[in-house]
Design an enzyme around this catalytic site. Structure first.
Site, PDB file in Angstrom:
ATOM      1  N   ASN A  68       0.806  -1.215   0.000  1.00 32.72           N
ATOM      2  CA  ASN A  68       0.000   0.000   0.000  1.00 32.72           C
ATOM      3  C   ASN A  68       0.841   1.268   0.000  1.00 32.72           C
ATOM      4  O   ASN A  68       0.305   2.366   0.072  1.00 32.72           O
ATOM      5  CB  ASN A  68      -0.939   0.008   1.218  1.00 32.72           C
ATOM      6  N   TYR A 137       3.416   8.081 -11.768  1.00 29.30           N
ATOM      7  CA  TYR A 137       2.497   7.408 -10.850  1.00 29.30           C
ATOM      8  C   TYR A 137       1.584   6.463 -11.630  1.00 29.30           C
ATOM      9  O   TYR A 137       1.427   5.291 -11.259  1.00 29.30           O
ATOM     10  CB  TYR A 137       1.674   8.444 -10.088  1.00 29.30           C
ATOM     11  N   THR A 172      -7.829  10.468   2.039  1.00 29.80           N
ATOM     12  CA  THR A 172      -6.590  10.209   2.763  1.00 29.80           C
ATOM     13  C   THR A 172      -5.773  11.490   2.820  1.00 29.80           C
ATOM     14  O   THR A 172      -6.084  12.487   2.149  1.00 29.80           O
ATOM     15  CB  THR A 172      -5.758   9.125   2.066  1.00 29.80           C
TER      16      THR A 172
END
Length: 232
Positions: A68, A137, A172
């Site tokens: 993660n 990414y 988040t």
């Protein structure tokens, strides 16, 4: 972001690189007292090996690996220097892809010794729809999807199932700046639910994929983006 390990007794080891406070808060929120906090720079292959061994030693075994960890570095190709471009790609791939691959390699040795287990990779919607401001990414997460599917085939004979979740935006710390900024409403409007994912929704999917019942889901990539991006 943390990378978590769990063993058969529901003991957990949480990895951190720089976000020690976040990892400590996560550790404190877990029931029980036999959990572990482990540290490593994921771009350092030997530190990764030592971190996995420390986690397994502290837990007394390993049943589940959750990959993660992630970094999200903006690098718009028309605006950054060549040096900045190279640095962004190196930093991103070192953590998101090579780091995950090295952790997985080390963890698999322990999973095989245990007689099997589960690996759950956390990818991204960006692997499919593209990341124009963060291309490294998107590429790293697309590669993680492919890695997971390759390992699902390689590790099934060892009793190890490998699956992936691919969230869109989630509430988040990494997404907080975007969600609270001027583009926040537009991001939430991408989903017909008018919001982004909650961390517990992603956690619930990871928990299922880490379960004994999820063996035949091995190789799957589960979208968790609230219908904000649909693929066939």
């Amino acid at each position: 972001m943390a990378r978590a390990f769990a063993d058969a007794g529901d003991r957990v080891a949480i990895h951190y690189s720089t976000s020690k406070g976040e990892a400590e808060r996560t550790l404190a929120s877990l029931p029980g007292s036999s959990h572990r906090l482990v540290h490593a720079d994921l771009s350092d292959a030997e530190a990764v090996r030592a971190m996995v061994d420390e986690a397994v030693g502290g837990l007394g075994g390993l049943d589940v690996l959750v990959n993660n960890a992630g970094t999200y570095v903006e690098h718009r190709i028309a605006e950054v220097s060549y040096e900045e471009w190279q640095d962004a790609w190196r930093r991103t791939l070192d953590v998101n892809l090579v780091g995950a691959a090295n952790v997985t390699y080390c963890a698999v040795r322990h999973l095989i010794a245990r007689g099997g287990g589960r690996i759950v990779n956390v990818s991204s919607r960006g692997a499919f729809r593209g990341e124009p401001d963060h291309p490294a990414y998107g590429a790293s997460k697309a590669a993680m999807n492919s890695m997971g599917q390759s390992l699902a085939r390689a590790l099934a004979p060892q009793g190890i199932a490998v699956a992936t979740v691919a969230p869109g935006f989630v509430e988040t710390d990494m997404a907080a700046g975007y969600l609270s900024g001027p583009e926040g409403d537009a991001i939430r409007a991408q989903s017909p639910w008018g919001r982004v994912a909650r961390p517990e929704e992603v956690a619930a999917a990871v928990l299922y994929l880490a379960s004994r019942e999820a063996e035949f889901v091995s190789g799957a990539i589960l979208d968790l983006n609230g219908a904000s991006y649909l693929r066939t």
